[in-house]
Design an enzyme around this catalytic site. Sequence first.
Site, PDB file in Angstrom:
ATOM      1  N   LYS A   1       2.328  -6.095  12.431  1.00  0.00           N
ATOM      2  CA  LYS A   1       1.253  -5.952  11.774  1.00  0.00           C
ATOM      3  C   LYS A   1       1.343  -6.831  10.629  1.00  0.00           C
ATOM      4  CE  LYS A   1       0.106  -1.524  13.660  1.00  0.00           C
ATOM      5  NZ  LYS A   1      -0.679  -1.888  14.877  1.00  0.00           N
TER       6      LYS A   1
ATOM      7  N   HIS B   1       1.402   0.904   8.488  1.00  0.00           N
ATOM      8  CA  HIS B   1       0.121   0.314   7.801  1.00  0.00           C
ATOM      9  C   HIS B   1       0.372   0.029   6.438  1.00  0.00           C
ATOM     10  CE1 HIS B   1      -2.492   0.367  11.459  1.00  0.00           C
ATOM     11  NE2 HIS B   1      -1.805   1.573  11.905  1.00  0.00           N
TER      12      HIS B   1
ATOM     13  N   SER C   1      -4.176   4.562   9.271  1.00  0.00           N
ATOM     14  CA  SER C   1      -5.103   3.417   9.705  1.00  0.00           C
ATOM     15  C   SER C   1      -6.367   3.677   9.916  1.00  0.00           C
ATOM     16  CB  SER C   1      -4.304   2.714  10.943  1.00  0.00           C
ATOM     17  OG  SER C   1      -4.463   3.589  11.805  1.00  0.00           O
TER      18      SER C   1
HETATM   19  C1  LIG Z   1       0.491   4.602  12.646  1.00  0.00           C
HETATM   20  C2  LIG Z   1       1.017   3.865  13.668  1.00  0.00           C
HETATM   21  N1  LIG Z   1       2.309   4.025  14.292  1.00  0.00           N
HETATM   22  C3  LIG Z   1       2.888   3.253  15.067  1.00  0.00           C
HETATM   23  C4  LIG Z   1       2.159   2.243  15.600  1.00  0.00           C
HETATM   24  C5  LIG Z   1       2.975   1.395  16.695  1.00  0.00           C
HETATM   25  O1  LIG Z   1       3.155   0.234  16.163  1.00  0.00           O
HETATM   26  P1  LIG Z   1       3.343  -1.080  17.247  1.00  0.00           P
HETATM   27  O2  LIG Z   1       2.007  -1.715  17.433  1.00  0.00           O
HETATM   28  O3  LIG Z   1       4.401  -1.874  16.501  1.00  0.00           O
HETATM   29  O4  LIG Z   1       3.720  -0.329  18.585  1.00  0.00           O
HETATM   30  C6  LIG Z   1       0.936   1.896  15.273  1.00  0.00           C
HETATM   31  C7  LIG Z   1       0.126   1.164  16.075  1.00  0.00           C
HETATM   32  O5  LIG Z   1      -0.751   0.676  16.007  1.00  0.00           O
HETATM   33  C8  LIG Z   1       0.177   2.908  14.582  1.00  0.00           C
HETATM   34  O6  LIG Z   1      -0.765   2.580  13.792  1.00  0.00           O
END
Ligand SMILES: Cc1ncc(COP(=O)(O)O)c(C=O)c1O
Length: 421
Positions: free
Chosen positions: A265, A234, A206
Amino acid sequence: MTIESVSGEGIDTRHRPVDYGRVFTQAIDRLHAEGRYRVFIDILRNKGMFPNARCFAGHNGPKPITVWCSNDYLAMGQHPKVIAAMEEALHDVGAGSGGTRNIGGNTHYHIDLEAELAELHGKDAALLFTSGYVSNEATLATLAKVLPGCVIFSDELNHASMIAGIRNSGCEKHVFRHNDLQHLEELLAAADPAAPKLIAFESVYSMDGDVAPLHAICDLADKYNALTYLDEVHAVGMYGAHGGGISERDEAADRITIIEGTLGKAFGVMGGYIAADRMIVDVIRSYAPGFIFTTSLSPVLVAGVLASVRHLKASSVERDAQQAAAARLKALFTNAGLPVLPTTTHIVPLMVGDPVKAKKISDILLAEYGVYVQPINYPTVPRGTERLRFTPGPAHDEAMMRELTDALVEIWGRLELRQAA
Ligand SMILES: Cc1ncc(COP(=O)(O)O)c(C=O)c1O
């Protein structure tokens, strides 16, 4: 060591009370000194008008702003179908689930959404969690505990939630250089051939917006008899003909053991999930504390996600518009000489390389241009690679993009920042 041994004053200070306030103040002061103390801005999005929002911080009354850093990538959190589904659920069943999945909190909405997500990824089953973070932490920690002697191979840029899960599993871990197949293979080859193995990685990273070579990693997994765990946080909703992520786009979903995603997201609401074989999902459902001992997602949220997932399975309009917006913004930045990191995805990182300057640009954009983009600093990205991360979506139009580019060019000149090489 007691203070006595440092001061040499001969006073027994072993029972001197800890100065908690001082320790906490020092911890915060360190962040200020490094220019990476986080300030949350106070906004309200305007329903149906995304990316327009109101900002309350530091102004007399709300000020209109344009949001450029939301992970509601496709504006599904504002979609009429999602809002209608949530309103309907609220009026039908009330606000909360009322319990854990095992004790009263297993609603029909949860069951429907799990079936929908399993189908999206071509898997037998899926399991909901309260966030993507929890799904990663709970699944990885549990899986490696259930497999005695498990060795995990983890990409060095994996998200904090995966790192937490791997750490909490207590298993042997090897970190491979980011997307480096040769390094991954070296580590796999050096491990005990009889040990259970798991390769944990992401599809779209991301912060740099690059993509993992899914098939090549699966080839190595096949060769060394390893399971694969793919974080598609993402990518879900945004890639593949039905929003199944990079694994759908690259036709690799059937080669991945566990696909993990977020509902917060591109799907625009909240929650996380895994999709996998029925047996694996049953193991996580039965053993993961992060799944078992917590109130399940509100059915109102789940109803919204259901509408969102179903819509994005059928419609590519949002995905196509997002890709077009990202390509356009990258072109505008590049033509203006701004140091944009080239990416093949929807993420548009503008490199600054200094936490104080990144914050300063963000502050000027908000105060003078009504543009909201959060600076991204260590530990989210390595020191020296601080940046502004733009996430243009279907609702960012040409006029907004031009205004943003002009503003950045003016600020870049004012602060005498580094141009593109
Ligand atoms: C690569 C990645 N995995 C997991 C998550 C966690 O997801 P959530 O925001 O639904 O807790 C994020 C969060 O920003 C992330 O960037």
